[in-house]
Write a protein that holds these residues in place. Structure first.
Motif, mmCIF file in Angstrom:
data_model
loop_
_atom_site.group_PDB
_atom_site.id
_atom_site.type_symbol
_atom_site.label_atom_id
_atom_site.label_comp_id
_atom_site.label_asym_id
_atom_site.label_seq_id
_atom_site.Cartn_x
_atom_site.Cartn_y
_atom_site.Cartn_z
ATOM 1 N N PHE A 1 0.836 -1.208 0.000
ATOM 2 C CA PHE A 1 0.000 0.000 0.000
ATOM 3 C C PHE A 1 0.869 1.256 0.000
ATOM 4 C CE2 PHE A 1 -3.487 -2.605 2.136
ATOM 5 C CZ PHE A 1 -4.307 -2.638 1.003
ATOM 6 N N ALA A 2 1.916 1.252 0.818
ATOM 7 C CA ALA A 2 2.811 2.413 0.890
ATOM 8 C C ALA A 2 3.463 2.682 -0.466
ATOM 9 C CB ALA A 2 3.877 2.207 1.965
ATOM 10 N N SER A 3 3.768 1.604 -1.206
ATOM 11 C CA SER A 3 4.422 1.765 -2.508
ATOM 12 C C SER A 3 3.524 2.435 -3.540
ATOM 13 C CB SER A 3 4.889 0.405 -3.041
ATOM 14 O OG SER A 3 3.786 -0.323 -3.566
ATOM 15 N N LEU A 4 2.229 2.422 -3.292
ATOM 16 C CA LEU A 4 1.277 2.991 -4.257
ATOM 17 C C LEU A 4 1.020 4.478 -4.047
ATOM 18 C CD1 LEU A 4 -1.298 0.064 -4.383
ATOM 19 C CD2 LEU A 4 0.568 0.547 -5.975
ATOM 20 N N ILE A 5 1.505 5.028 -2.945
ATOM 21 C CA ILE A 5 1.350 6.462 -2.702
ATOM 22 C C ILE A 5 2.285 7.180 -3.681
ATOM 23 C CG2 ILE A 5 1.665 8.334 -1.039
ATOM 24 C CD1 ILE A 5 1.066 6.198 1.171
ATOM 25 N N PRO A 6 1.728 8.047 -4.502
ATOM 26 C CA PRO A 6 2.568 8.708 -5.522
ATOM 27 C C PRO A 6 3.744 9.457 -4.903
ATOM 28 C CG PRO A 6 0.237 9.165 -5.909
ATOM 29 C CD PRO A 6 0.333 8.489 -4.568
ATOM 30 N N HIS B 1 10.679 7.609 -7.141
ATOM 31 C CA HIS B 1 11.177 6.266 -6.858
ATOM 32 C C HIS B 1 12.700 6.235 -6.899
ATOM 33 C CE1 HIS B 1 7.027 5.177 -7.436
ATOM 34 N NE2 HIS B 1 7.291 3.932 -7.103
ATOM 35 N N PHE B 2 13.249 5.334 -6.100
ATOM 36 C CA PHE B 2 14.677 5.056 -6.107
ATOM 37 C C PHE B 2 14.829 3.697 -6.770
ATOM 38 C CE2 PHE B 2 18.255 2.829 -4.141
ATOM 39 C CZ PHE B 2 19.282 3.704 -4.482
ATOM 40 N N CYS B 3 15.672 3.622 -7.775
ATOM 41 C CA CYS B 3 15.835 2.363 -8.502
ATOM 42 C C CYS B 3 17.269 1.851 -8.379
ATOM 43 C CB CYS B 3 15.485 2.562 -9.974
ATOM 44 S SG CYS B 3 13.768 3.053 -10.242
ATOM 45 N N ALA B 4 17.403 0.536 -8.302
ATOM 46 C CA ALA B 4 18.714 -0.106 -8.219
ATOM 47 C C ALA B 4 18.733 -1.300 -9.171
ATOM 48 C CB ALA B 4 18.982 -0.570 -6.793
ATOM 49 N N SER B 5 19.856 -1.496 -9.823
ATOM 50 C CA SER B 5 20.006 -2.628 -10.747
ATOM 51 C C SER B 5 19.753 -3.946 -10.031
ATOM 52 C CB SER B 5 21.423 -2.644 -11.330
ATOM 53 O OG SER B 5 21.651 -1.459 -12.045
ATOM 54 N N PHE C 1 17.410 -5.083 -8.583
ATOM 55 C CA PHE C 1 16.484 -5.037 -7.448
ATOM 56 C C PHE C 1 15.118 -4.544 -7.900
ATOM 57 C CE2 PHE C 1 14.378 -2.524 -4.154
ATOM 58 C CZ PHE C 1 14.163 -3.515 -3.211
ATOM 59 N N GLY C 2 15.114 -3.437 -8.609
ATOM 60 C CA GLY C 2 13.880 -2.796 -9.022
ATOM 61 C C GLY C 2 13.810 -1.419 -8.401
ATOM 62 N N CYS C 3 12.612 -0.946 -8.205
ATOM 63 C CA CYS C 3 12.414 0.404 -7.682
ATOM 64 C C CYS C 3 11.586 0.371 -6.407
ATOM 65 C CB CYS C 3 11.702 1.265 -8.707
ATOM 66 S SG CYS C 3 12.610 1.452 -10.253
ATOM 67 N N ALA C 4 11.840 1.313 -5.545
ATOM 68 C CA ALA C 4 11.049 1.493 -4.323
ATOM 69 C C ALA C 4 10.680 2.967 -4.242
ATOM 70 C CB ALA C 4 11.836 1.072 -3.090
ATOM 71 N N SER C 5 9.441 3.239 -3.870
ATOM 72 C CA SER C 5 9.009 4.626 -3.743
ATOM 73 C C SER C 5 9.667 5.256 -2.520
ATOM 74 C CB SER C 5 7.489 4.715 -3.626
ATOM 75 O OG SER C 5 7.057 4.275 -2.357
ATOM 76 N N TYR D 1 7.609 -4.516 -5.980
ATOM 77 C CA TYR D 1 7.953 -3.913 -7.273
ATOM 78 C C TYR D 1 7.495 -4.823 -8.417
ATOM 79 C CZ TYR D 1 10.801 -2.497 -11.256
ATOM 80 O OH TYR D 1 11.222 -2.122 -12.502
ATOM 81 N N LEU D 2 7.783 -6.124 -8.297
ATOM 82 C CA LEU D 2 7.365 -7.065 -9.341
ATOM 83 C C LEU D 2 5.843 -7.110 -9.471
ATOM 84 C CD1 LEU D 2 9.831 -10.039 -8.690
ATOM 85 C CD2 LEU D 2 9.949 -8.285 -10.491
ATOM 86 N N THR D 3 5.149 -7.062 -8.339
ATOM 87 C CA THR D 3 3.685 -7.045 -8.356
ATOM 88 C C THR D 3 3.177 -5.784 -9.044
ATOM 89 O OG1 THR D 3 3.586 -8.326 -6.311
ATOM 90 C CG2 THR D 3 1.596 -7.115 -6.915
#
Length: 157
Positions: free
Chosen positions: A38-43, A46-50, A52-56, A93-95
């Protein structure tokens, strides 16, 4: 006795039944994952890492705040939980990438279903959930499970 041990002992009082414990082993991590989802969906940026993916930024702030709570209890538990939360963030992130805008429905479904099972487990146990007495027990559940794993591995937290 250290504060973390006192909290674990208090939390354990309403988690003695084997069925309730089994439900908690499945549902507590899923609830924790759904909340981070839920927290990841708050606009926010994002911080992205190779690899790994991205996290808000919101997710990162939530992880930092949770970690600060855990550091007060045990540095080792806090470090382990950072790793666990980062793994959860990867799956979030994958979801979010694979499901897109509808990923909130996944988090909501997981959240509702797992809470139903949690309350069912406590009905079987015959005791109210610990967080009814003190809200901090919502954050104790995940590390209570982690504490079992650390003890089993012979690691002092």
């Amino acid at each position: 006795m250290r504060k973390v041990d006192l909290l674990f002992a208090e939390y354990s009082k309403s988690h003695r039944n084997a069925t309730n414990k089994f439900i908690h082993w499945i549902c507590v991590p899923l609830i924790f994952w759904a909340i981070l989802g839920f927290a990841s969906l708050i606009p926010s940026p994002h911080f992205c890492a190779s690899y790994f993916g991205c996290a808000s930024i919101v997710s990162i702030v939530v992880i930092i705040l949770i970690t600060l709570f855990y550091i007060r209890l045990s540095f080792l538990i806090a470090i382990a939980m950072i790793l666990i939360m980062m793994i959860m963030e990867h799956f979030i992130y994958l979801t979010n990438i694979s499901i897109g805008r509808q990923s909130w429905m996944v988090y909501l479904s997981v959240f509702i279903v797992t809470w139903i099972f949690q309350f069912l487990g406590h009905k079987i146990e015959g005791k109210k959930p610990a967080f009814i007495k003190d809200l901090q027990f919502l954050l104790i559940g995940p590390i209570w499970l982690l504490g079992f794993m650390l003890k089993k591995a012979g690691i002092r937290y």
